[in-house]
Design an enzyme around this catalytic site. Structure first.
Site, PDB file in Angstrom:
ATOM      1  N   TYR A  85      -3.500   9.814  20.497  1.00  0.00           N
ATOM      2  CA  TYR A  85      -3.019   9.249  19.228  1.00  0.00           C
ATOM      3  C   TYR A  85      -1.670   8.563  19.448  1.00  0.00           C
ATOM      4  CZ  TYR A  85      -0.501   9.432  14.755  1.00  0.00           C
ATOM      5  OH  TYR A  85       0.262   9.130  13.665  1.00  0.00           O
TER       6      TYR A  85
ATOM      7  N   THR B  86      -5.977   6.808   0.346  1.00  0.00           N
ATOM      8  CA  THR B  86      -6.544   7.870  -0.498  1.00  0.00           C
ATOM      9  C   THR B  86      -5.842   9.206  -0.340  1.00  0.00           C
ATOM     10  OG1 THR B  86      -8.218   8.399   1.184  1.00  0.00           O
ATOM     11  CG2 THR B  86      -8.821   6.785  -0.514  1.00  0.00           C
ATOM     12  N   SER B  87      -4.828   9.280   0.516  1.00  0.00           N
ATOM     13  CA  SER B  87      -4.101  10.535   0.680  1.00  0.00           C
ATOM     14  C   SER B  87      -2.808  10.272   1.434  1.00  0.00           C
ATOM     15  CB  SER B  87      -4.935  11.576   1.440  1.00  0.00           C
ATOM     16  OG  SER B  87      -5.190  11.140   2.765  1.00  0.00           O
TER      17      SER B  87
ATOM     18  N   GLY C 242      -5.855   3.285   4.300  1.00  0.00           N
ATOM     19  CA  GLY C 242      -5.611   4.722   4.318  1.00  0.00           C
ATOM     20  C   GLY C 242      -4.905   5.177   3.064  1.00  0.00           C
TER      21      GLY C 242
END
Length: 278
Positions: free
Chosen positions: A162, A9-10, A7
């Site tokens: 989540y 990329t941001s 994860g």
């Protein structure tokens, strides 16, 4: 030192990778080549001379997680950060619920495979969530995809599910630490952080909640602090099986630490990804 960040990329993952790039070769794992390239450019501007390796993998797919684990070189640090909030009816091409596959099955499988292949000590760090808030969200081991989860406002169901996957992350961390004593495994709550893009697909009350929190929450660089500390600091040499908030060892709910529950989740997860539960 070589570090793997999922994860990356941001948001928090990119902030973690940027911090680590000052001292390590960093393997950025993301599911889109364009986003990987863009993140690499930003990291290189922030950390000139950064040594980056880009790995494309859709962590929602078991076959891609397996392939990633096979081609990754041995790493000194692995930080499992990738997570999504998606509709509970969203499923992958393999027929698994996207939320469960990405947030739980992917880190379970990737970290387990890397631990089994490890030939030297390493540090695994799992980015979790607030243990206080999640104390009231025990994992239903008979309903991992949260089919029976109910709330008065259905828009909030993805967020509640989540939360359950974040408790699964803690449980997997404890079980990994017990099963692989040659590797240190710890989890961390990064804090309530803005700019992560985690709720970009949210709607209704959940979108409103995310926007409200995002206006006052600190940025991803704050969320990166404890995970990077766990990955690199001599203060935590040899420490394993812990959960940290603001660099402080913090207890999590009994339903996340119960050995029988953790072992059962391990076995159920193994069955879902098609490997041995032992």
């Amino acid at each position: 030192m070589r570090a793997v960040v999922t994860g990356a990329t941001s948001g928090i993952g990119e902030a973690i990778a940027t911090r680590l790039a000052e001292r390590a070769t960093v393997v950025l794992v993301g599911r889109d080549n364009a986003r990987l390239d863009a993140a690499a450019r930003r990291i290189e501007r922030a950390a000139p001379g950064a040594d980056l390796v880009l790995e494309k993998a859709d962590l929602a797919l078991v076959k891609e997680v397996r392939a990633l684990a096979e081609r990754l070189p041995r790493a000194d640090v692995v930080i499992s950060n990738a997570a999504v909030i998606t509709d509970l009816h969203d499923h992958t091409a393999e027929g698994r619920q996207t939320l469960l596959a990405t947030n739980h099955l992917a880190p379970y499988l990737l970290l387990r495979l890397l631990a089994e292949a490890a030939d030297r000590p390493a540090r695994f760090v799992i980015v979790g969530a607030d243990p206080v808030a999640l104390a009231g969200a025990p994992v239903d081991l008979d309903d991992l995809e949260a089919h029976n989860l109910w709330l008065p406002d259905p828009d909030l169901l993805p967020f509640a599910a989540y939360g359950r996957t974040k408790n699964m992350n803690a449980m997997v961390g404890y079980e990994l630490a017990r099963r692989f004593p040659g590797i240190t495994v710890n989890a961390a709550h990064p804090g309530i952080i803005g700019g992560t893009g985690l709720g970009r697909h949210a709607k209704g009350a959940l979108r409103e909640l995310g926007e409200r929190l995002g206006r006052t929450a600190p940025g991803p660089e704050v969320g990166a602090d404890t995970p990077v500390w766990l990955a690199t600091s001599s203060e935590v040499d040899g420490r394993t099986g812990g959960f940290y908030v603001d660099r402080v060892l913090t207890p999590t709910a009994e339903h996340t630490t119960d050995r029988a529950r953790c072992a059962r989740l391990w076995r159920e997860s193994a069955q879902l990804v098609g490997i041995s539960g032992e």
